[in-house]
Design a protein around this motif. Structure first.
Motif, PDB file in Angstrom:
ATOM      1  N   LEU A 111       0.820  -1.204   0.000  1.00 37.49           N
ATOM      2  CA  LEU A 111       0.000   0.000   0.000  1.00 37.49           C
ATOM      3  C   LEU A 111       0.858   1.259   0.000  1.00 37.49           C
ATOM      4  O   LEU A 111       0.491   2.267  -0.607  1.00 37.49           O
ATOM      5  CB  LEU A 111      -0.927   0.014   1.218  1.00 37.49           C
ATOM      6  N   ASP A 112       2.012   1.198   0.657  1.00 32.94           N
ATOM      7  CA  ASP A 112       2.897   2.359   0.670  1.00 32.94           C
ATOM      8  C   ASP A 112       3.439   2.642  -0.728  1.00 32.94           C
ATOM      9  O   ASP A 112       3.480   3.795  -1.165  1.00 32.94           O
ATOM     10  CB  ASP A 112       4.056   2.122   1.645  1.00 32.94           C
ATOM     11  N   VAL A 165       2.738   6.005  -2.942  1.00 33.62           N
ATOM     12  CA  VAL A 165       3.854   6.817  -3.439  1.00 33.62           C
ATOM     13  C   VAL A 165       3.783   6.969  -4.954  1.00 33.62           C
ATOM     14  O   VAL A 165       4.008   8.059  -5.500  1.00 33.62           O
ATOM     15  CB  VAL A 165       5.200   6.196  -3.010  1.00 33.62           C
ATOM     16  N   MET A 166       3.466   5.878  -5.661  1.00 38.45           N
ATOM     17  CA  MET A 166       3.346   5.945  -7.115  1.00 38.45           C
ATOM     18  C   MET A 166       2.223   6.909  -7.531  1.00 38.45           C
ATOM     19  O   MET A 166       2.357   7.658  -8.508  1.00 38.45           O
ATOM     20  CB  MET A 166       3.083   4.554  -7.690  1.00 38.45           C
ATOM     21  N   TRP A 167       1.118   6.894  -6.781  1.00 38.94           N
ATOM     22  CA  TRP A 167       0.009   7.788  -7.081  1.00 38.94           C
ATOM     23  C   TRP A 167       0.411   9.246  -6.859  1.00 38.94           C
ATOM     24  O   TRP A 167       0.077  10.115  -7.670  1.00 38.94           O
ATOM     25  CB  TRP A 167      -1.193   7.422  -6.220  1.00 38.94           C
ATOM     26  N   VAL A 168       1.138   9.499  -5.770  1.00 38.43           N
ATOM     27  CA  VAL A 168       1.602  10.864  -5.489  1.00 38.43           C
ATOM     28  C   VAL A 168       2.538  11.348  -6.597  1.00 38.43           C
ATOM     29  O   VAL A 168       2.432  12.494  -7.069  1.00 38.43           O
ATOM     30  CB  VAL A 168       2.306  10.917  -4.122  1.00 38.43           C
ATOM     31  N   ARG A 169       3.443  10.495  -7.031  1.00 38.70           N
ATOM     32  CA  ARG A 169       4.373  10.871  -8.103  1.00 38.70           C
ATOM     33  C   ARG A 169       3.627  11.110  -9.414  1.00 38.70           C
ATOM     34  O   ARG A 169       3.938  12.042 -10.162  1.00 38.70           O
ATOM     35  CB  ARG A 169       5.422   9.765  -8.294  1.00 38.70           C
ATOM     36  N   PHE A 170       2.625  10.267  -9.703  1.00 30.95           N
ATOM     37  CA  PHE A 170       1.858  10.409 -10.939  1.00 30.95           C
ATOM     38  C   PHE A 170       1.090  11.735 -10.950  1.00 30.95           C
ATOM     39  O   PHE A 170       1.074  12.453 -11.956  1.00 30.95           O
ATOM     40  CB  PHE A 170       0.887   9.228 -11.077  1.00 30.95           C
ATOM     41  N   ARG A 171       0.472  12.062  -9.818  1.00 23.78           N
ATOM     42  CA  ARG A 171      -0.284  13.314  -9.736  1.00 23.78           C
ATOM     43  C   ARG A 171       0.634  14.533  -9.848  1.00 23.78           C
ATOM     44  O   ARG A 171       0.226  15.570 -10.388  1.00 23.78           O
ATOM     45  CB  ARG A 171      -1.047  13.376  -8.413  1.00 23.78           C
ATOM     46  N   ALA A 172       1.864  14.388  -9.359  1.00 19.44           N
ATOM     47  CA  ALA A 172       2.811  15.510  -9.423  1.00 19.44           C
ATOM     48  C   ALA A 172       3.500  15.609 -10.771  1.00 19.44           C
ATOM     49  O   ALA A 172       4.250  16.558 -11.017  1.00 19.44           O
ATOM     50  CB  ALA A 172       3.836  15.389  -8.313  1.00 19.44           C
ATOM     51  N   GLY A 173       3.268  14.630 -11.639  1.00 15.46           N
ATOM     52  CA  GLY A 173       3.904  14.634 -12.949  1.00 15.46           C
ATOM     53  C   GLY A 173       5.347  14.195 -12.923  1.00 15.46           C
ATOM     54  O   GLY A 173       6.093  14.441 -13.880  1.00 15.46           O
ATOM     55  N   ASN A 174       5.759  13.507 -11.834  1.00 14.52           N
ATOM     56  CA  ASN A 174       7.134  13.024 -11.731  1.00 14.52           C
ATOM     57  C   ASN A 174       7.240  11.605 -12.270  1.00 14.52           C
ATOM     58  O   ASN A 174       6.238  10.903 -12.433  1.00 14.52           O
ATOM     59  CB  ASN A 174       7.601  13.056 -10.271  1.00 14.52           C
ATOM     60  N   ARG A 175       8.466  11.194 -12.520  1.00 15.60           N
ATOM     61  CA  ARG A 175       8.695   9.816 -12.962  1.00 15.60           C
ATOM     62  C   ARG A 175       8.321   8.866 -11.827  1.00 15.60           C
ATOM     63  O   ARG A 175       8.626   9.110 -10.662  1.00 15.60           O
ATOM     64  CB  ARG A 175      10.157   9.612 -13.353  1.00 15.60           C
ATOM     65  N   LEU A 176       7.673   7.746 -12.178  1.00 14.99           N
ATOM     66  CA  LEU A 176       7.169   6.824 -11.163  1.00 14.99           C
ATOM     67  C   LEU A 176       8.276   6.190 -10.338  1.00 14.99           C
ATOM     68  O   LEU A 176       8.072   5.856  -9.171  1.00 14.99           O
ATOM     69  CB  LEU A 176       6.319   5.732 -11.827  1.00 14.99           C
ATOM     70  N   PRO A 178      13.421   8.502  -7.130  1.00 15.06           N
ATOM     71  CA  PRO A 178      13.479   8.503  -5.662  1.00 15.06           C
ATOM     72  C   PRO A 178      12.974   9.818  -5.085  1.00 15.06           C
ATOM     73  O   PRO A 178      13.175  10.885  -5.653  1.00 15.06           O
ATOM     74  CB  PRO A 178      14.977   8.313  -5.373  1.00 15.06           C
ATOM     75  N   ASP A 179      12.263   9.728  -3.962  1.00 13.24           N
ATOM     76  CA  ASP A 179      11.799  10.930  -3.275  1.00 13.24           C
ATOM     77  C   ASP A 179      11.659  10.620  -1.787  1.00 13.24           C
ATOM     78  O   ASP A 179      12.120   9.586  -1.304  1.00 13.24           O
ATOM     79  CB  ASP A 179      10.472  11.420  -3.865  1.00 13.24           C
ATOM     80  N   ARG A 180      10.997  11.528  -1.058  1.00 11.71           N
ATOM     81  CA  ARG A 180      10.807  11.349   0.378  1.00 11.71           C
ATOM     82  C   ARG A 180       9.308  11.311   0.706  1.00 11.71           C
ATOM     83  O   ARG A 180       8.833  12.032   1.577  1.00 11.71           O
ATOM     84  CB  ARG A 180      11.501  12.466   1.160  1.00 11.71           C
ATOM     85  N   ASN A 181       8.581  10.468  -0.014  1.00 16.02           N
ATOM     86  CA  ASN A 181       7.146  10.350   0.197  1.00 16.02           C
ATOM     87  C   ASN A 181       6.730   9.054   0.868  1.00 16.02           C
ATOM     88  O   ASN A 181       5.533   8.820   1.082  1.00 16.02           O
ATOM     89  CB  ASN A 181       6.398  10.482  -1.141  1.00 16.02           C
TER      90      ASN A 181
END
Length: 385
Positions: A276-277, A281-292, A295-298
């Motif tokens: 689920l995590d 995280v993938m959904w947050v990156r997709f909504r932000a227009g970032n690559r799936l 690496p990030d801090r989400n």
């Protein structure tokens, strides 16, 4: 007798893990094999990332030895069905060895992410080829029996997802090893309760080899050359190990365990937090227009750290959350529908993150207010002058 064999294997795995880790540390420091330091990572000292090099050799040696002893007139008294279970274990061992080599290569010299993904798909196909695949949904989404042309691709997809989820959750000390240890002990106990002794044996061996690593990873002191990370050689193989155990438990196969209406929910509950995590995280990156895969801090552990928790408190919080889901689902599937149980899981997960966001927002507002008050006082003082 059978339970004693499983517990003895657990003890042997623990002893071998405790024995080998100091040698891995010695090699790492002599050859300067350290995890690189960058802004995303919390450690600022040199730490070996070859702890995972101890997992697969111990797992495979003990499992192959167990197969040999079982074959020789069932010397371990496990009473397993050769034609049903042996191919499963051999497919598991082959997949572990390939992922181990891939992960170790990535830890030492780096591997292209597309090649890693291809190898993961290849290894995931070993499960259905050896007879381990999701053939029943037990009423989840109102689906029961799954034909092979649906269940096999679903199993490969689920396995790749689990491998990457376990790999990505390895962000703070003790988190990945702690979650997998809890999952192994839970599934190992369930397999033992259903007399699936060879699967229980593998689960307890996995837990046994992880406990010494957990102690070094969490309580090791870098300056004394005792701290160690697992690296991809550990996280990739642990992901495959958990995928094997979860799919095996969820599979409707009397040769492994008796039919249980909540098997698929309970089998995958131990992986609920990392899966689920990753999905969030993938959904947050997709909504932000970032690559799936950027690496990030989400991740959930990043949220807890940003709230002010130290590493051990954040790790313990997530492990307790995973344990809660395991206990809750294992109990409730006997009384309510699988679909309702999963819906409640998603609600609890959403409420947990909403609470974290609310606490983080309050902390951010409080911090801004504290920073604003001195500036107001300074302006007032300047005006009086």
């Amino acid at each position: 007798m059978k339970l004693m064999v499983v517990l003895f294997a657990f003890g042997v795995a623990f002893y071998l893990g405790r024995l080998l880790i100091p040698y891995i540390l010695l090699i790492s420091y002599r050859k300067r094999l350290f995890d690189p330091i960058d802004p995303r990572k919390s450690h600022q000292v040199l730490v070996s990332r070859l702890g995972g090099a101890t997992f697969v050799p111990i797992q495979c040696v003990l499992m192959v030895l167990s197969l040999i002893l079982c074959y020789k007139q069932d010397l371990l008294d496990l009473q397993i069905d050769t034609y049903e279970v042996y191919p499963m274990i051999m497919g598991l061992v082959c997949g572990l060895v390939i992922l181990f080599v891939l992960g170790l290569t990535d830890d030492l010299i780096g591997v292209n992410h597309k090649f890693k993904f291809f190898v993961q798909i290849l290894v995931a196909s070993f499960l259905p080829l050896s007879g381990v695949w999701i053939n029943d949904m037990y009423g989840v989404l109102f689906i029961t029996y799954l034909p092979a042309w649906v269940g096999i691709p679903l199993t490969i997809f689920a396995t790749v997802l689990i491998i990457n989820a376990v790999n990505l959750i390895d962000g703070i000390d003790g988190l990945c090893s702690g979650l997998v240890t809890v999952g192994s002990l839970v599934l190992g106990s369930l397999f033992a309760a259903h007399c699936a002794w060879l699967h229980a044996l593998f689960a307890f061996i996995t837990a046994g080899v992880l406990i010494p690593f957990f102690l070094y990873n969490v309580y090791g002191v870098s300056k004394k050359k005792r701290k160690i990370f697992m690296g991809d050689s550990g996280s990739l193989t642990l992901g495959f190990s958990m995928a094997f155990l979860s799919v095996s438990y969820a599979m409707n196969n009397p040769g492994v365990q008796p039919f249980s209406e909540g098997a698929i929910v309970v089998g995958f509950t131990v992986l609920l937090v990392p899966v689920l995590d990753v999905a969030r995280v993938m959904w947050v990156r997709f909504r932000a227009g970032n690559r799936l895969f950027m690496p990030d801090r989400n991740h959930i552990h990043h949220k807890l750290l940003d709230m002010g928790m130290n590493h051990q408190k954040a790790m313990l919080t997530i492990i307790l959350l995973a344990a809660f889901f395991c206990i809750f689902n294992a109990v409730t599937v006997h009384y309510i529908s699988n679909n309702i149980v999963l819906a409640l899981d998603l609600i609890f997960w959403g409420l947990f993150h909403a609470t974290l966001d609310k606490i983080a927002h309050r902390k951010h507002v409080t911090t801004e207010e504290k920073a604003f008050k001195p500036s107001v006082a300074a302006l007032a003082k300047q005006g009086n002058k």
